[in-house]
Structures are given as C-alpha cells and as structure tokens.
Design a protein around this motif. Structure first.
Motif, PDB file in Angstrom:
ATOM      1  N   ALA A   1      29.183  19.420 -17.303  1.00 31.55           N
ATOM      2  CA  ALA A   1      28.738  18.266 -16.521  1.00 31.55           C
ATOM      3  C   ALA A   1      27.427  18.574 -15.798  1.00 31.55           C
ATOM      4  CB  ALA A   1      29.817  17.862 -15.521  1.00 31.55           C
ATOM      5  N   LEU A   2      27.299  19.778 -15.244  1.00 29.96           N
ATOM      6  CA  LEU A   2      26.062  20.158 -14.558  1.00 29.96           C
ATOM      7  C   LEU A   2      24.900  20.262 -15.550  1.00 29.96           C
ATOM      8  CD1 LEU A   2      27.340  22.832 -12.010  1.00 29.96           C
ATOM      9  CD2 LEU A   2      26.376  20.592 -11.500  1.00 29.96           C
ATOM     10  N   LEU A   3      25.160  20.831 -16.722  1.00 23.86           N
ATOM     11  CA  LEU A   3      24.110  20.950 -17.735  1.00 23.86           C
ATOM     12  C   LEU A   3      23.628  19.573 -18.187  1.00 23.86           C
ATOM     13  CD1 LEU A   3      22.464  22.841 -19.549  1.00 23.86           C
ATOM     14  CD2 LEU A   3      24.325  22.708 -21.208  1.00 23.86           C
ATOM     15  N   LEU A   4      24.568  18.653 -18.383  1.00 24.51           N
ATOM     16  CA  LEU A   4      24.205  17.293 -18.778  1.00 24.51           C
ATOM     17  C   LEU A   4      23.391  16.610 -17.683  1.00 24.51           C
ATOM     18  CD1 LEU A   4      24.467  15.038 -20.867  1.00 24.51           C
ATOM     19  CD2 LEU A   4      26.549  14.314 -19.689  1.00 24.51           C
ATOM     20  N   ALA A   5      23.789  16.819 -16.427  1.00 21.90           N
ATOM     21  CA  ALA A   5      23.059  16.215 -15.309  1.00 21.90           C
ATOM     22  C   ALA A   5      21.635  16.752 -15.235  1.00 21.90           C
ATOM     23  CB  ALA A   5      23.798  16.482 -13.999  1.00 21.90           C
TER      24      ALA A   5
ATOM     25  N   LEU B   1      18.452  14.343 -15.704  1.00 22.35           N
ATOM     26  CA  LEU B   1      17.606  14.148 -14.525  1.00 22.35           C
ATOM     27  C   LEU B   1      16.281  14.896 -14.585  1.00 22.35           C
ATOM     28  CD1 LEU B   1      20.351  14.297 -11.771  1.00 22.35           C
ATOM     29  CD2 LEU B   1      19.264  12.271 -12.781  1.00 22.35           C
ATOM     30  N   SER B   2      16.083  15.754 -15.569  1.00 24.05           N
ATOM     31  CA  SER B   2      14.836  16.513 -15.636  1.00 24.05           C
ATOM     32  C   SER B   2      13.684  15.565 -15.899  1.00 24.05           C
ATOM     33  CB  SER B   2      14.914  17.576 -16.716  1.00 24.05           C
ATOM     34  OG  SER B   2      15.042  16.980 -17.979  1.00 24.05           O
ATOM     35  N   PRO B   3      12.529  15.893 -15.361  1.00 18.79           N
ATOM     36  CA  PRO B   3      11.382  14.995 -15.535  1.00 18.79           C
ATOM     37  C   PRO B   3      10.961  14.930 -16.998  1.00 18.79           C
ATOM     38  CG  PRO B   3      10.741  16.997 -14.386  1.00 18.79           C
ATOM     39  CD  PRO B   3      12.223  17.036 -14.565  1.00 18.79           C
ATOM     40  N   ASN B   4      10.418  13.797 -17.372  1.00 16.34           N
ATOM     41  CA  ASN B   4       9.980  13.606 -18.754  1.00 16.34           C
ATOM     42  C   ASN B   4       8.819  14.504 -19.122  1.00 16.34           C
ATOM     43  OD1 ASN B   4      11.894  11.698 -19.210  1.00 16.34           O
ATOM     44  ND2 ASN B   4      10.564   9.983 -18.683  1.00 16.34           N
ATOM     45  N   SER B   5       8.097  15.009 -18.132  1.00 13.56           N
ATOM     46  CA  SER B   5       6.946  15.841 -18.436  1.00 13.56           C
ATOM     47  C   SER B   5       7.344  17.132 -19.131  1.00 13.56           C
ATOM     48  CB  SER B   5       6.167  16.154 -17.161  1.00 13.56           C
ATOM     49  OG  SER B   5       6.979  16.886 -16.276  1.00 13.56           O
TER      50      SER B   5
END
Length: 148
Positions: free
Chosen positions: A18-22, A26-30
C-alpha cells in the motif's frame, strides 16, 4: 502452526504494498518526464563535428537542444520529436550505430597527443601479450598433465 507467524508477515507485506502504491501514485510527474538528453542521445549533431548531439556544446548543437526542450514543453513524445527532426532536417539528423561509436571515440580521444596515442597502444599491446601468453601457458600446462 505456521499460520500464527505468517499473519503479521502478510499484514506487513500488505502495508508495504500500500505504501509503495501510494508513493508511485503521488510521485511528481517530472520523475517520468522526458528530458532533452534522452532525445539528444539518439540524434546526430548538426555541426561538422562527429559528436552525438547529446555531447555537442557548439552553438548549432545547443540550438537543437533548445528546440528539443521547447518540443518537450509542447507535450511531444520522443518518437514525435525524432520524426520532427528527421522530417525537418533530413536523414542526416538520424544517428546510426557507426556514428554513435565514432562520436564516442572522438569525444574521448580528441584531446589525445602523440604521447597519449603511444601509451594507449603500448597498453593495448602489453595486455594482448599478457592474454596470449596466459592462454599459451595454460594450454601448454593442461596438455603436459594429460595422459598420453
């Protein structure tokens, strides 16, 4: 018997997933964005130099890199940008494998003087002799022990 110890492990594994998926969501598209270098490494330099566009810092190469940056900002993919450059500037913009090899060799040897070339080939010759001598010694030793 193993179910009591396996349950906390499954819970931790589920929490980790669940943390890895989050983090991925949520990571920036850059992080996944296309860069100028990714496109420039597959294009030939428009200058007279044999460098890859990625390694060229002459005015003409910098102009192309700036143009790539503008196309990336416009939302084009790498394939679209490559097609644009080949369509606009011709097949000379396409980087072949031999151009890539020549460009990298030129990049690392363009500052070589006579002494550098002599040392390079002396080193290559020395290591070739060591390799051939090692193979000769190993084969000779192997056949010397073999029963006749």
């Amino acid at each position: 018997m193993g179910g009591a110890t396996a349950e906390p492990f499954r819970q931790r594994l589920g929490l980790f997933k669940a943390l890895l998926l989050a983090v991925l969501v949520l990571s920036p598209n850059s992080v996944l964005a296309l860069t100028v270098g990714e496109v420039a490494k597959d294009l030939a330099c428009p200058c007279e130099c044999p460098l890859i566009l990625e390694d060229c810092n002459m005015t003409c190469g910098l102009d192309w890199k700036e143009e790539i940056g503008e196309l990336i900002k416009a939302g084009m993919t790498k394939q679209e940008i490559m097609a644009y450059f080949i369509e606009t500037y011709g097949e000379e913009a396409r980087l072949t494998t031999m151009q890539k090899i020549d460009g990298k060799i030129y990049q690392y040897t363009r500052g070589f003087g006579t002494t550098d070339w002599v040392m390079l080939w002396a080193g290559v010759g020395f290591w070739a002799l060591v390799l051939i001598g090692g193979i000769y010694y190993g084969v000779r030793k192997y056949f010397a022990r073999a029963p006749v």
